[in-house]
Motif scaffolding. Structure first.
Motif, mmCIF file in Angstrom:
data_model
loop_
_atom_site.group_PDB
_atom_site.id
_atom_site.type_symbol
_atom_site.label_atom_id
_atom_site.label_comp_id
_atom_site.label_asym_id
_atom_site.label_seq_id
_atom_site.Cartn_x
_atom_site.Cartn_y
_atom_site.Cartn_z
ATOM 1 N N ASN A 1 0.833 -1.199 0.000
ATOM 2 C CA ASN A 1 0.000 0.000 0.000
ATOM 3 C C ASN A 1 0.874 1.259 0.000
ATOM 4 O O ASN A 1 0.826 2.049 0.944
ATOM 5 N N PRO A 2 1.662 1.463 -1.047
ATOM 6 C CA PRO A 2 2.671 2.527 -1.022
ATOM 7 C C PRO A 2 2.125 3.947 -0.992
ATOM 8 O O PRO A 2 2.824 4.868 -0.566
ATOM 9 N N LYS A 3 0.870 4.136 -1.415
ATOM 10 C CA LYS A 3 0.337 5.502 -1.551
ATOM 11 C C LYS A 3 -0.671 5.886 -0.480
ATOM 12 O O LYS A 3 -1.051 7.054 -0.387
ATOM 13 N N VAL A 4 -1.154 4.901 0.302
ATOM 14 C CA VAL A 4 -2.265 5.180 1.222
ATOM 15 C C VAL A 4 -2.034 4.562 2.602
ATOM 16 O O VAL A 4 -1.191 3.691 2.777
ATOM 17 N N ASP A 5 -2.841 5.041 3.563
ATOM 18 C CA ASP A 5 -2.847 4.436 4.892
ATOM 19 C C ASP A 5 -3.405 3.022 4.823
ATOM 20 O O ASP A 5 -4.236 2.713 3.951
ATOM 21 N N ASP A 6 -2.993 2.147 5.718
ATOM 22 C CA ASP A 6 -3.602 0.817 5.812
ATOM 23 C C ASP A 6 -4.066 0.507 7.236
ATOM 24 O O ASP A 6 -4.544 -0.593 7.514
ATOM 25 N N GLU A 7 -3.915 1.479 8.127
ATOM 26 C CA GLU A 7 -4.362 1.309 9.513
ATOM 27 C C GLU A 7 -4.923 2.645 9.991
ATOM 28 O O GLU A 7 -4.261 3.687 9.865
ATOM 29 N N ALA A 8 -6.153 2.624 10.521
ATOM 30 C CA ALA A 8 -6.766 3.873 10.974
ATOM 31 C C ALA A 8 -7.589 3.643 12.233
ATOM 32 O O ALA A 8 -8.314 2.656 12.342
ATOM 33 N N THR A 9 -7.453 4.568 13.178
ATOM 34 C CA THR A 9 -8.302 4.599 14.368
ATOM 35 C C THR A 9 -8.936 5.986 14.438
ATOM 36 O O THR A 9 -8.218 6.996 14.396
ATOM 37 N N ILE A 10 -10.261 6.014 14.522
ATOM 38 C CA ILE A 10 -11.006 7.274 14.505
ATOM 39 C C ILE A 10 -11.832 7.372 15.781
ATOM 40 O O ILE A 10 -12.603 6.462 16.092
ATOM 41 N N ILE A 11 -11.657 8.457 16.524
ATOM 42 C CA ILE A 11 -12.458 8.700 17.725
ATOM 43 C C ILE A 11 -13.448 9.813 17.409
ATOM 44 O O ILE A 11 -13.051 10.930 17.052
ATOM 45 N N VAL A 12 -14.715 9.492 17.529
ATOM 46 C CA VAL A 12 -15.783 10.438 17.218
ATOM 47 C C VAL A 12 -16.497 10.777 18.520
ATOM 48 O O VAL A 12 -17.044 9.889 19.182
ATOM 49 N N THR A 13 -16.479 12.053 18.905
ATOM 50 C CA THR A 13 -17.098 12.448 20.167
ATOM 51 C C THR A 13 -18.448 13.117 19.918
ATOM 52 O O THR A 13 -18.598 13.932 19.008
ATOM 53 N N TYR A 14 -19.415 12.747 20.756
ATOM 54 C CA TYR A 14 -20.764 13.300 20.746
ATOM 55 C C TYR A 14 -21.025 13.942 22.109
ATOM 56 O O TYR A 14 -20.228 13.769 23.034
ATOM 57 N N PRO A 15 -22.121 14.674 22.273
ATOM 58 C CA PRO A 15 -22.381 15.327 23.562
ATOM 59 C C PRO A 15 -22.373 14.378 24.755
ATOM 60 O O PRO A 15 -21.893 14.743 25.835
ATOM 61 N N ASN A 16 -22.875 13.146 24.565
ATOM 62 C CA ASN A 16 -22.997 12.237 25.709
ATOM 63 C C ASN A 16 -22.388 10.856 25.466
ATOM 64 O O ASN A 16 -22.643 9.926 26.228
ATOM 65 N N SER A 17 -21.627 10.710 24.399
ATOM 66 C CA SER A 17 -21.045 9.397 24.109
ATOM 67 C C SER A 17 -19.834 9.546 23.197
ATOM 68 O O SER A 17 -19.519 10.647 22.737
ATOM 69 N N GLN A 18 -19.204 8.418 22.948
ATOM 70 C CA GLN A 18 -18.013 8.387 22.104
ATOM 71 C C GLN A 18 -18.068 7.135 21.235
ATOM 72 O O GLN A 18 -18.492 6.067 21.679
ATOM 73 N N THR A 19 -17.664 7.275 19.980
ATOM 74 C CA THR A 19 -17.562 6.127 19.077
ATOM 75 C C THR A 19 -16.106 5.952 18.657
ATOM 76 O O THR A 19 -15.453 6.927 18.268
ATOM 77 N N ILE A 20 -15.620 4.726 18.759
ATOM 78 C CA ILE A 20 -14.275 4.399 18.295
ATOM 79 C C ILE A 20 -14.411 3.508 17.058
ATOM 80 O O ILE A 20 -15.064 2.461 17.096
ATOM 81 N N ILE A 21 -13.798 3.946 15.977
ATOM 82 C CA ILE A 21 -13.838 3.205 14.712
ATOM 83 C C ILE A 21 -12.441 2.663 14.434
ATOM 84 O O ILE A 21 -11.479 3.437 14.341
ATOM 85 N N GLU A 22 -12.329 1.358 14.318
ATOM 86 C CA GLU A 22 -11.048 0.722 14.016
ATOM 87 C C GLU A 22 -11.130 0.121 12.613
ATOM 88 O O GLU A 22 -11.938 -0.778 12.361
ATOM 89 N N ALA A 23 -10.320 0.654 11.721
ATOM 90 C CA ALA A 23 -10.329 0.229 10.317
ATOM 91 C C ALA A 23 -8.937 -0.273 9.948
ATOM 92 O O ALA A 23 -7.951 0.433 10.160
ATOM 93 N N SER A 24 -8.867 -1.473 9.389
ATOM 94 C CA SER A 24 -7.540 -2.061 9.182
ATOM 95 C C SER A 24 -7.442 -2.892 7.909
ATOM 96 O O SER A 24 -8.360 -3.629 7.558
ATOM 97 N N TRP A 25 -6.294 -2.775 7.265
ATOM 98 C CA TRP A 25 -5.910 -3.684 6.187
ATOM 99 C C TRP A 25 -4.755 -4.585 6.665
ATOM 100 O O TRP A 25 -3.992 -5.105 5.862
ATOM 101 N N ASN A 26 -4.679 -4.800 7.977
ATOM 102 C CA ASN A 26 -3.568 -5.579 8.537
ATOM 103 C C ASN A 26 -4.014 -6.710 9.455
ATOM 104 O O ASN A 26 -3.169 -7.378 10.048
ATOM 105 N N TRP A 27 -5.308 -6.933 9.613
ATOM 106 C CA TRP A 27 -5.782 -7.952 10.532
ATOM 107 C C TRP A 27 -5.749 -9.337 9.879
ATOM 108 O O TRP A 27 -6.174 -9.497 8.731
#
Length: 366
Positions: free
Chosen positions: A239-265
Motif C-alpha cells: 500500500n505505497p500511496k495510502v494508509d492501511d491502519e486507521a483509528t477514529i475517535i468520534v465524540t458526541y455530547p454524551n457518548s463516544q464512538t471508536i472506529i477501528e479500520a484495518s488492512w492488517n488484521w
C-alpha cells in the motif's frame, strides 16, 4: 360520467400495479469494483434486469460478459451513451469512488436514480455536490453497505432504541481484513483502491465508513462534536500511496464512538459493540449477537441470539433499491442507506483525514 370515472380509475390502478411489478431496469456504471458480482447475481432474478453497462475497458467487460453469459451488446464505452441508448430507471455505481460524482452529474438531470457502493463519495466536497443535484432533480441517491444486510445490526439497533441497555456511552466498530492485495482482489480493483485520488484514502475510507454509518444510525443522526484520527502505513510494500491502519475517535455530547479500520488484521471481521449504562450489546458478525446485562462489578447475565437474514426487502440491496424507487418503501430517517446518514458519514471521514494529516482534533461546525 361516474361509471366512466370508475373505469378509468380501474385501468389506472391496473397499469400502476403492472408497472411496479415490472423488472427494475438497471444501468451499471463501471466494472472495476470487486463487489460488481452482486449486481450480476441479482440480474438472474425475475425482478431485476441489467439493460446497459458503461465500461471502457473492453477486455474487462468481455471477461464479465463471458462469465455471466451476457452479450457484449449491453456494454457501452461511456456512461452518457449507455443512458441515452438504454434508458435505465436506476444506475448502480461499480467503479471508483471518485466516479460517484460523475454518475450523479449524468443521471440526476435525467431523473435517473442512483445507488453507489460505500462510501458515498471520495470527499465531502463531492458529496455536497451530489446531494445538491439529487435534491434539485428529486432523485433517490442511496449508499450500499454490506453491514446494512446484517440481521445482528438490525437487532442491535432495535434493542438499543428500546432502551435495553440504557443510554450509549461508547460504541466500538471494527472492520478490516489482511489488505486488498493479500486477500487477492482483482488487479483492476486493487489499482484504484490503493490510490488516494480515486479512493480518497486507504483503510480509513474503505473500512472507516462502516463505523461512521452505523454510529449515525444508532444515534439517530447526531452530528459529532469532534473527530480525532490516527493513520499508519504498516505495509508500504502493498500500500505505497495510502494508509492501511486507521483509528477514529468520534465524540458526541454524551457518548463516544471508536472506529477501528484495518488492512492488517489476519482474520477478516465486521463487528460492533454498544456499551450503555446498564449493559452491552455485541454484534459479532452477520448472524450472531450477544446482550450482557450488568451484575455487580464485572458480572453479567448474557443472552445469545442466532439470527436469520433480514426480512425482505432488507435482505438484499437491490430489493431495497427497487422498493424505494417504486415507492413501496420509504427509508426511515438516518437509515444506513439514506442520504441524510451518509452526508454525516462524509463529514466524519473528511474530518478524520484532516485530523490524521494535521495531528490535531477537528471540531465540526455547528
Amino acid at each position: 360520467m361516474k361509471p366512466l370515472f370508475l373505469l378509468l380509475f380501474f385501468f389506472l390502478t391496473i397499469y400502476q400495479t403492472e408497472a411496479q411489478d415490472q423488472p427494475l431496469k438497471i444501468g451499471v456504471a463501471g466494472l472495476n469494483h470487486g463487489h460488481v458480482g452482486w449486481v450480476f447475481t441479482a440480474n438472474k432474478r425475475s425482478d431485476i434486469e441489467i439493460v446497459g453497462i458503461a465500461e471502457p475497458n473492453r477486455e474487462l467487460a468481455e471477461c464479465y460478459m463471458k462469465q455471466h453469459g451476457l452479450s457484449m451488446d449491453l456494454v457501452f464505452d461511456t456512461l452518457e451513451e449507455m443512458l441515452e441508448k438504454t434508458k435505465p430507471e436506476v444506475v448502480t455505481g461499480f467503479g471508483t469512488t471518485f466516479a460517484h460524482l460523475e454518475i450523479v452529474q449524468h443521471c440526476a438531470p435525467k431523473g435517473i436514480h442512483v445507488m453507489v457502493e460505500k462510501p458515498l463519495a471520495v470527499s465531502l466536497e463531492h458529496a455536497l455536490e451530489m446531494k445538491a443535484l439529487a435534491e434539485l432533480h428529486k432523485i433517490h441517491l442511496i449508499t450500499n453497505y454490506e453491514t446494512s444486510w446484517y440481521a445482528t445490526n438490525e437487532k442491535a439497533h432495535e434493542l438499543f432504541l428500546a432502551g435495553q441497555i440504557g443510554d450509549a456511552r461508547k460504541i466500538v466498530v471494527r472492520d478490516g481484513h489482511r489488505g486488498p492485495k493479500k486477500i487477492g482482489v482483482g488487479p483492476e480493483f486493487l489499482e484504484w483502491l490503493t490510490d488516494p485520488h480515486l479512493n480518497g484514502a486507504g483503510a480509513l475510507m474503505d473500512f472507516g465508513c462502516y463505523g461512521a454509518n452505523l454510529s449515525t444510525w444508532l444515534l439517530q443522526g447526531q452530528r459529532p462534536i469532534s473527530v480525532t484520527a490516527i493513520t499508519q502505513q504498516l505495509n508500504p510494500a502493498d500500500n505505497p500511496k495510502v494508509d492501511d491502519e486507521a483509528t477514529i475517535i468520534v465524540t458526541y455530547p454524551n457518548s463516544q464512538t471508536i472506529i477501528e479500520a484495518s488492512w492488517n488484521w489476519p482474520i477478516g471481521r465486521k463487528d460492533m459493540e454498544i456499551h450503555g449504562l446498564t449493559g452491552a450489546i455485541f454484534a459479532d458478525n452477520a448472524k450472531s449477537l450477544r446482550i450482557r446485562m450488568a451484575q455487580g462489578y464485572d458480572g453479567f447475565r448474557e443472552e445469545k441470539f442466532e439470527l436469520d437474514s433480514r426480512k425482505a426487502p432488507f435482505d438484499d440491496p437491490f430489493s431495497v433499491l427497487k422498493a424505494v424507487v417504486r415507492g413501496k418503501l420509504k427509508l426511515s430517517p438516518f437509515d444506513p442507506y439514506s442520504l441524510e446518514n451518509n452526508m454525516i458519514v462524509m463529514e466524519i471521514l473528511q474530518a478524520a483525514k484532516e485530523s490524521a494529516a494535521s495531528g490535531k482534533t477537528v471540531f465540526l461546525s455547528k
